[in-house]
Design an enzyme around this catalytic site. Structure first.
Site, PDB file in Angstrom:
ATOM      1  NE  ARG A 186      -3.204   2.538   2.799  1.00  0.00           N
ATOM      2  CZ  ARG A 186      -3.195   3.273   3.904  1.00  0.00           C
ATOM      3  NH1 ARG A 186      -2.618   2.813   5.012  1.00  0.00           N
ATOM      4  NH2 ARG A 186      -3.762   4.442   3.941  1.00  0.00           N
ATOM      5  CG  HIS A 212      -1.236   8.690   3.950  1.00  0.00           C
ATOM      6  ND1 HIS A 212      -1.321   7.315   4.136  1.00  0.00           N
ATOM      7  CD2 HIS A 212      -0.851   9.177   5.149  1.00  0.00           C
ATOM      8  CE1 HIS A 212      -1.003   7.012   5.382  1.00  0.00           C
ATOM      9  NE2 HIS A 212      -0.700   8.131   6.024  1.00  0.00           N
ATOM     10  CD  GLU A 235      -4.718   6.733  10.733  1.00  0.00           C
ATOM     11  OE1 GLU A 235      -4.165   7.743  11.186  1.00  0.00           O
ATOM     12  OE2 GLU A 235      -4.398   5.583  11.088  1.00  0.00           O
ATOM     13  CG  ASN A 281      -4.952   2.828   8.894  1.00  0.00           C
ATOM     14  OD1 ASN A 281      -5.112   1.940   8.059  1.00  0.00           O
ATOM     15  ND2 ASN A 281      -4.572   4.047   8.575  1.00  0.00           N
ATOM     16  CE1 TYR A 294       0.412   2.025  13.782  1.00  0.00           C
ATOM     17  CE2 TYR A 294      -1.555   3.048  12.902  1.00  0.00           C
ATOM     18  CZ  TYR A 294      -0.267   2.577  12.723  1.00  0.00           C
ATOM     19  OH  TYR A 294       0.341   2.658  11.493  1.00  0.00           O
ATOM     20  CD  GLU A 323      -1.317   3.455   8.400  1.00  0.00           C
ATOM     21  OE1 GLU A 323      -0.972   3.783   9.553  1.00  0.00           O
ATOM     22  OE2 GLU A 323      -1.591   4.265   7.505  1.00  0.00           O
TER      23      GLU A 323
END
Ligand code: BG6
Length: 496
Positions: A80, A124, A170, A299, A301, A389
Site C-alpha cells: 500500500r 494520505h 484516517e 488502521n 494501533y 495499517e
C-alpha cells in the site's frame, strides 16, 4: 468465543506492508512536483521533532526499484502506497504533470513485475499547498472538484493495473490534528471549521467512490479509518455510558457516514446544540446515500478507555489536562480549558488503561483490542475488512555485525496477527493485512527515531548518511509467515 482450532487465513489473503508518499519519497520539488501543505507546515519552527521534514525522507523516489526488489525478495503479496497529489497536479487542479504520473505508473509496473499487488491511497494528508491558499483547502467545496479531477486522472491511467484503492487515510486523525490540535496542517484550533472541513471531505469521499465505480467497475475502493475500540473504565453505568459516547464521537461519527451514508444522530444533535454542526443540504444527503465503499480499510494501533466526565465538575477537566498523554497521539488527546466547550467534554474523559503495556512513545499495546475492533466494525457494517495499517514504532539498534534484532516488533506483530486469525475464526470477512511499514520512514512528528519498518534505512535526524536498506530480523519473520500463509501463527493455549 473460544475455538479449539483456528481457521486458516483465506487462500488469497493479501499479506502486505504500507507507506505514505510524504513519509518516504523525498524529491519534494523534483520533476515538476508542486508543494504540499506538509512541505510548508513541516518548516514551521517547533512543529516537528528536531525540525525534520520529508524533503529527502528515505529517498524512495530515486530508489523505488531497489525497494520493490526487496518486496519481491521478501515475498510480499501487497504493497500500500499513496500518491502525492501535487506530483500529478502541481497546482492542485488544472495542468497535469506527466512526469509525476509516469513515476507512479513505473512504480506500479515494477510491483506487478515482482508479483506485488498494488494498493493505491489517493489521499494520505499531503494536500497541494495551492488549494490551501486558493480555497482554504477542505473548507471549500471547490476542493472537491479539484479532488475529482485528480481521481479521474489516476483512475484513467492506473485503473487497469491497480485493483485496490483507498480514498482517504484516517480522516479522523488528520481533521482533528489539523483543525483542532494545531499539530498538522492547516494548523488550526477551531471546531466549527473542523466540522465544516470534515463534511466537505465526506462529500469528496462519496464523489470519488461514485466516480470510481463508473470508471473502474472491476476495482474495489474504500476509505481507511483509524479505528480504536472504546472501553469503559469500569462497570459503573456512568462509565459504560461514557465509553458509548467515546465510541460515537471517535468512531461512529465517521463510519456511519462512510458505510451508511448518514450522520449519526446523537453526535449531530450535540453539535447542533453547540452551533458547530456542518450544514448538510438535501443534495449532500443524497450524495452520501448514493456511495457505498466495497471494503472498509482499518488502521489499528490501539483503542481508548473512557470514564464519566461532567462539565460542571471543573476539577475533572483540569485533571484531564494534567495527564501525560503523548502530544502526538491523536486518539487520546485532551481538550484544554479554552476548548472546555468541546462537544465531548461533558460526555467522556480518556484515561490510561491499567491493564496494558505501552510502547516507547506511550501508545497502548492491545492485541485483543484488535480482535474487538475487527468484530465491532464487521458486526455493525458487514463490509469486508482490509487492515491497511498496524505496527510498532520503536527505536531499533543497528548492531556492529550489521543486523537489526527487532524481536520486540516480531512479538507485537505476531500477537496482532494471532488476534486477527481469531477474528477470522469468529466470522469476520477479511481481504488482507498491511503492516506499517515496509521500510523505515519519516514519522510525521517524530522524525526518524521512531521506526516501523521491516527494512532498516540508515539515516537519522542529523544526517542522511548512506540511506542504505538493511532487512531487519522481522523481515525474515514476515517472509516465513507469508510463505506459510499464517499457518505458523498458533494459539498455544487452545491448539494442540
Ligand atoms: C497512522 C498514519 O496514523 O499512524 C501513518 O496513517 C503514521 O502515516 C502512523 O505514520 C504511525 O504514526 P506515527 O505518529 O507513530 O508516525
Amino acid at each position: 468465543m473460544y475455538h479449539q482450532k483456528l481457521d486458516s487465513f483465506p487462500e488469497k489473503f493479501l499479506w502486505g506492508a504500507a507507506s505514505a508518499a510524504y513519509q518516504i519519497e523525498g524529491a519534494f520539488k523534483e520533476d515538476g512536483k508542486g508543494p504540499s501543505v506538509w512541505d510548508t507546515f513541516s518548516k514551521i519552527p517547533g512543529k516537528t521533532f528536531m525540525e525534520t521534514n520529508g524533503d529527502v525522507a528515505v529517498d524512495h523516489y530515486h530508489r523505488y526499484k531497489e525497494d520493490v526488489a526487496l518486496m519481491g525478495e521478501m515475498g510480499l503479496k501487497a504493497y500500500r502506497f499513496s500518491v502525492a497529489w501535487s506530483r500529478i497536479l502541481p497546482e492542485g487542479e488544472g495542468k497535469v504533470n506527466e512526469k509525476g504520473l509516469q513515476f507512479y505508473e513505473d512504480l506500479v509496473d515494477e510491483m506487478l513485475a515482482h508479483g506485488v499487488e498494488p494498493i493505491l491511497t489517493l489521499y494520505h494528508w499531503d494536500l497541494p499547498e495551492a488549494l490551501q491558499e486558493k480555497y482554504n483547502g477542505w473548507e471549500s467545496r471547490k476542493t472537491i472538484q479539484a479532488f475529482k479531477q485528480y481521481c479521474q486522472i489516476l483512475f484513467e491511467r492506473l485503473g487497469g493495473k491497480v485493483k485496490y484503492w483507498v480514498t482517504f487515510n484516517e480522516q479522523n486523525v488528520f481533521t482533528s490534528m489539523g483543525y483542532r490540535w494545531e499539530t498538522h496542517p492547516p494548523n488550526l484550533s477551531n471546531l466549527e471549521r473542523m466540522f465544516t472541513a470534515n463534511h466537505v471531505i465526506n462529500l469528496a469521499n462519496a464523489e470519488a467512490i461514485n466516480l470510481f465505480h463508473k470508471m473502474v467497475p472491476k476495482g474495489l475502493i474504500g476509505p481507511s479509518f483509524g479505528y480504536g475500540p472504546a472501553y469503559p473504565s469500569s462497570a459503573r453505568p456512568e462509565d459504560v455510558l461514557a465509553a458509548e459516547n467515546g465510541e460515537e464521537f471517535n468512531n461512529i461519527w465517521w463510519l456511519d457516514v462512510y458505510c451508511r451514508g448518514i450522520y449519526p444522530k446523537f453526535v449531530m444533535k450535540q453539535l447542533q446544540k453547540l452551533k458547530i454542526a456542518p450544514e448538510v443540504t438535501a443534495a449532500d444527503h443524497e450524495l452520501l446515500q448514493s456511495s457505498k465503499p466495497d471494503f472498509l480499510g482499518i488502521n489499528y494501533y490501539h483503542g481508548g478507555t473512557f470514564q464519566e466526565n461532567r462539565i460542571e465538575n471543573k476539577q475533572n477537566a483540569k485533571e484531564a489536562q494534567k495527564k501525560e498523554f503523548s502530544a502526538i497521539d491523536p486518539y487520546l488527546m485532551q481538550p484544554n480549558e479554552e476548548q472546555a466547550q468541546s462537544p465531548e467534554v461533558p460526555m467522556f474523559q480518556s484515561i490510561s488503561n491499567p491493564y496494558l503495556d505501552k510502547t516507547e512513545w506511550g501508545w497502548e499495546i492491545d492485541p485483543v483490542g484488535f480482535r474487538v475492533a475487527l468484530r465491532r466494525v464487521y458486526a455493525r457494517y458487514g463490509l469486508p475488512i482490509f487492515v491497511t495499517e498496524n505496527g510498532l514504532g520503536a527505536i531499533d539498534q543497528l548492531e556492529e555485525d550489521g543486523s537489526i534484532q527487532d524481536d520486540v516488533r516480531i512479538a507485537y506483530l505476531e500477537k496482532h496477527v494471532l488476534e486477527m486469525k481469531k477474528a477470522i475464526t469468529d466470522g469476520v470477512e477479511m481481504i488482507g493485512y498491511c503492516a506499517w511499514s515496509f521500510t523505515d520512514l519519516l514519522s510525521w512528528l517524530n522524525g526518524y527515531k521512531k521506526r516501523y519498518g521491516f527494512v532498516y534505512v540508515n539515516r537519522d535526524e542529523e544526517s542522511e548518511k548512506d540511506l542504505k536498506r538493511i532487512p531487519k530480523k522481522s523481515f525474515y519473520w514476515y517472509q516465513e509467515l507469508m510463505k506459510q500463509n499464517g499457518a505458523n501463527i498458533m494459539d498455544n493455549e487452545v491448539e494442540e
